[in-house]
Design an enzyme around this catalytic site. Sequence first.
Site, PDB file in Angstrom:
ATOM      1  N   ARG A 165      39.846   4.742 -73.711  1.00  0.00           N
ATOM      2  CA  ARG A 165      39.129   3.461 -73.740  1.00  0.00           C
ATOM      3  C   ARG A 165      37.644   3.601 -73.369  1.00  0.00           C
ATOM      4  O   ARG A 165      36.788   3.014 -74.020  1.00  0.00           O
ATOM      5  CB  ARG A 165      39.801   2.498 -72.745  1.00  0.00           C
ATOM      6  CG  ARG A 165      39.249   1.100 -72.784  1.00  0.00           C
ATOM      7  CD  ARG A 165      39.803   0.270 -71.619  1.00  0.00           C
ATOM      8  NE  ARG A 165      41.185   0.517 -71.350  1.00  0.00           N
ATOM      9  CZ  ARG A 165      42.198  -0.250 -71.772  1.00  0.00           C
ATOM     10  NH1 ARG A 165      41.957  -1.325 -72.462  1.00  0.00           N
ATOM     11  NH2 ARG A 165      43.444   0.059 -71.464  1.00  0.00           N
TER      12      ARG A 165
ATOM     13  N   CYS B 112      51.717 -17.188 -88.251  1.00  0.00           N
ATOM     14  CA  CYS B 112      52.597 -18.310 -87.930  1.00  0.00           C
ATOM     15  C   CYS B 112      53.340 -18.124 -86.616  1.00  0.00           C
ATOM     16  O   CYS B 112      54.572 -18.056 -86.590  1.00  0.00           O
ATOM     17  CB  CYS B 112      53.573 -18.516 -89.067  1.00  0.00           C
ATOM     18  SG  CYS B 112      52.682 -18.933 -90.557  1.00  0.00           S
TER      19      CYS B 112
ATOM     20  N   GLY C 263      41.929   6.770 -68.095  1.00  0.00           N
ATOM     21  CA  GLY C 263      42.079   5.520 -67.339  1.00  0.00           C
ATOM     22  C   GLY C 263      40.816   4.815 -66.910  1.00  0.00           C
ATOM     23  O   GLY C 263      40.902   3.707 -66.361  1.00  0.00           O
TER      24      GLY C 263
ATOM     25  N   GLU D 296      41.098  13.004 -69.907  1.00  0.00           N
ATOM     26  CA  GLU D 296      41.675  12.432 -71.125  1.00  0.00           C
ATOM     27  C   GLU D 296      41.244  10.985 -71.300  1.00  0.00           C
ATOM     28  O   GLU D 296      42.087  10.087 -71.394  1.00  0.00           O
ATOM     29  CB  GLU D 296      43.205  12.501 -71.050  1.00  0.00           C
ATOM     30  CG  GLU D 296      43.763  13.885 -70.827  1.00  0.00           C
ATOM     31  CD  GLU D 296      45.197  13.872 -70.311  1.00  0.00           C
ATOM     32  OE1 GLU D 296      45.842  12.802 -70.279  1.00  0.00           O
ATOM     33  OE2 GLU D 296      45.669  14.941 -69.908  1.00  0.00           O
ATOM     34  N   PRO D 297      39.938  10.699 -71.331  1.00  0.00           N
ATOM     35  CA  PRO D 297      39.522   9.308 -71.463  1.00  0.00           C
ATOM     36  C   PRO D 297      39.696   8.807 -72.894  1.00  0.00           C
ATOM     37  O   PRO D 297      39.384   9.529 -73.843  1.00  0.00           O
ATOM     38  CB  PRO D 297      38.040   9.355 -71.087  1.00  0.00           C
ATOM     39  CG  PRO D 297      37.610  10.742 -71.472  1.00  0.00           C
ATOM     40  CD  PRO D 297      38.802  11.631 -71.289  1.00  0.00           C
TER      41      PRO D 297
HETATM   42  N1  LLP Z   1      46.255  10.185 -70.918  1.00  0.00           N
HETATM   43  C1  LLP Z   1      47.507   9.707 -70.963  1.00  0.00           C
HETATM   44  C2  LLP Z   1      48.621  10.588 -70.597  1.00  0.00           C
HETATM   45  C3  LLP Z   1      47.749   8.371 -71.358  1.00  0.00           C
HETATM   46  O1  LLP Z   1      48.986   7.895 -71.378  1.00  0.00           O
HETATM   47  C4  LLP Z   1      46.655   7.540 -71.711  1.00  0.00           C
HETATM   48  C5  LLP Z   1      46.843   6.147 -72.132  1.00  0.00           C
HETATM   49  C6  LLP Z   1      45.364   8.084 -71.667  1.00  0.00           C
HETATM   50  C7  LLP Z   1      45.201   9.414 -71.258  1.00  0.00           C
HETATM   51  C8  LLP Z   1      44.140   7.291 -72.023  1.00  0.00           C
HETATM   52  O2  LLP Z   1      43.951   6.207 -71.181  1.00  0.00           O
HETATM   53  P1  LLP Z   1      42.572   5.382 -71.231  1.00  0.00           P
HETATM   54  O3  LLP Z   1      41.482   6.331 -70.843  1.00  0.00           O
HETATM   55  O4  LLP Z   1      42.392   4.880 -72.610  1.00  0.00           O
HETATM   56  O5  LLP Z   1      42.758   4.292 -70.266  1.00  0.00           O
HETATM   57  N2  LLP Z   1      47.222  -0.126 -75.350  1.00  0.00           N
HETATM   58  C9  LLP Z   1      46.741  -0.356 -74.001  1.00  0.00           C
HETATM   59  C10 LLP Z   1      46.383   0.923 -73.297  1.00  0.00           C
HETATM   60  C11 LLP Z   1      47.530   1.930 -73.245  1.00  0.00           C
HETATM   61  C12 LLP Z   1      47.162   3.245 -72.589  1.00  0.00           C
HETATM   62  C13 LLP Z   1      48.262   4.243 -72.725  1.00  0.00           C
HETATM   63  N3  LLP Z   1      47.974   5.550 -72.215  1.00  0.00           N
HETATM   64  C14 LLP Z   1      45.582  -1.338 -74.046  1.00  0.00           C
HETATM   65  O6  LLP Z   1      45.206  -1.794 -75.132  1.00  0.00           O
HETATM   66  O7  LLP Z   1      45.042  -1.718 -73.000  1.00  0.00           O
END
Ligand code: LLP
Length: 434
Positions: free
Chosen positions: A291, A358, A238, A288-289
Amino acid sequence: MHHFRYSGSDLHCESVDLAAVAKLYGTPTYVYSAATIADNVTRLQRGLAGLDAQICYAMKANSNIAVLRHFANLGCGFDLVSGGELRRVLVAGAEVKRSVFAGVGKTEAEIKLALENEIFSFHVESEPELVRINHVAGTLGVKAPIAIRINPDVDAHTHAKITTGKSDNKFGIPLKYAAAAYEAAAKYPNIHVKGVQMHIGSQLTDVSPFVEAVEKVAPFAAELKAKFGISYFSVGGGIGIVYRDALASGPQSWWDAQPEGKRPITPEAYGAALVPLLQPLGLKILLEPGRFMVGNAGVLVSRVEHLKRGAGKNFLIVDAAMNDLVRPAMYESFHEIVPLRRDTSRRALVADVVGPICESGDCFAKDRQLQEVGEGELIAFLSAGAYGYAMASRYNSRTMAAEVLVQGSKFELINSRESFEHLVAGEKVPAFLK
Ligand code: LLP
C-alpha cells in the site's frame, strides 16, 4: 506524498490533465503516477540507510505488469502469493530471483514453478507446508530456500480484516513454537533454512506495533543466525498511508498540523524507529510494502450519471461501482472524492456517492460534502492505487476498468477496458441444455 494536484482548476496527475485521459479512454479508469511510485521507493530506501535492505514490493496491492516493470527498473523484487503473480513477474520481464513467495496454501504446481525460476525464498506458514516444499524440491533435485513466518502476537491496531499478527489469525507460527519448527525444518534434506519472516498487518498508522514486533522477533533472528546461519530477516509490509485530506497531504506543514498521535507514518520515522533495532543483527533486511508504494500513486476517475435528490437525502450516482473499488464496501474505508474541475463558485452538495450496482452496499461514501457536480461531470476517488483494480470483480457483468500510467507529460494505456466478448469468452451452454 504524491503527484496529484490542481493546476488552475483542473486536477492533474504529474503534468497530465486527468480530464484528457478520461476523454481518450472513457471511465471508470484507474490512473497511476510513475513519479509518485519512484519517490516512494527512494524515500523508503533513504529511510533505511545503514541497513542492507531489499524491497520486495507486495504486488497483491497492484499487479499491473507495467507497474511491476517500473518497480523492477527501480531495483525492487516482489512479494508474491500465487503462481499467477509469479507469472506476472515473468511477463513484466522482472526477476523472480529477487522475490519471495508467501501465503498459507501454496500448491505443488506453484512451488515447482517458483523453484524452477529460482525464487529467493519461500515464506512458510506451517509444518505441512514444509513437508510439501521439501517433497517438490526433492523431485526437482534442488534445495528450497525458506524462512518461517513468525506470528509475534502483536496488535497492529488496524481493521480486523487486515490484521494478521495476532495469535488468532491464520498466519504464521507462534514465537513459542518457532524454535521447534526451525529444528524440524533444518532436518529436511531438500530445505535450505535461509531466513525468518514476520508481517503483523496492513494500514498501520503508528510505528509502535512494528517496534514491538521487531523487539520480540529480533533476538530469535540472532539465535537463528548463530545456529543455522540464516542470512535475512523480512519485517513484512504494513506501512499505512493518508486517506483523509489526501490531496493536501503533500507538504510537511500538513503533517506537522496533524494532532499528535494522528500523524501518519513517514518512511523516515519508520526507518528511525527500526534501523537501530535491526542493524546490530548483521542480516539482510527484507521489506514487503504494498500500500505505501502505490496507494497514493493512483486514482479512480469516474463520471457522474445522475444527481438524484431524495427525501432528505441526495445520491450522487457515478459510473464506478463496488466491483471497481470494493474497499469502502468491504472495509468501510474512506476515500477522498474530488471533482476533476474545481469551481469555488459552485454550491456545496451533501450526498451519498453510490455506484449503479443493485445492492445498498454499493456505496462509496455517506453524507459526503462535495462541490455540486452534475450529469457528465468527472470526479476522482483518491488513494486508490493499492487494492483498487487488484480487488476488482465483474459483479453485475460489469467489465473491468481501464488502467493508465502517467510519467511527466506522457501517459499510456497499460490495460484496456475489458470488452463484453472477453467477459463471456470462457462460458458456454452445455450440450444437455441445448
Ligand atoms: N506481506 C504480507 C505477508 C502480507 O500479507 C501483506 C498484505 C503485505 C506484505 C503488504 O501489506 P501492505 O504493505 O500493503 O499493508 N486488501 C486490504 C489489504 C490486505 C493486505 C493483505 N496483506 C485493503 O484493501 O486494505
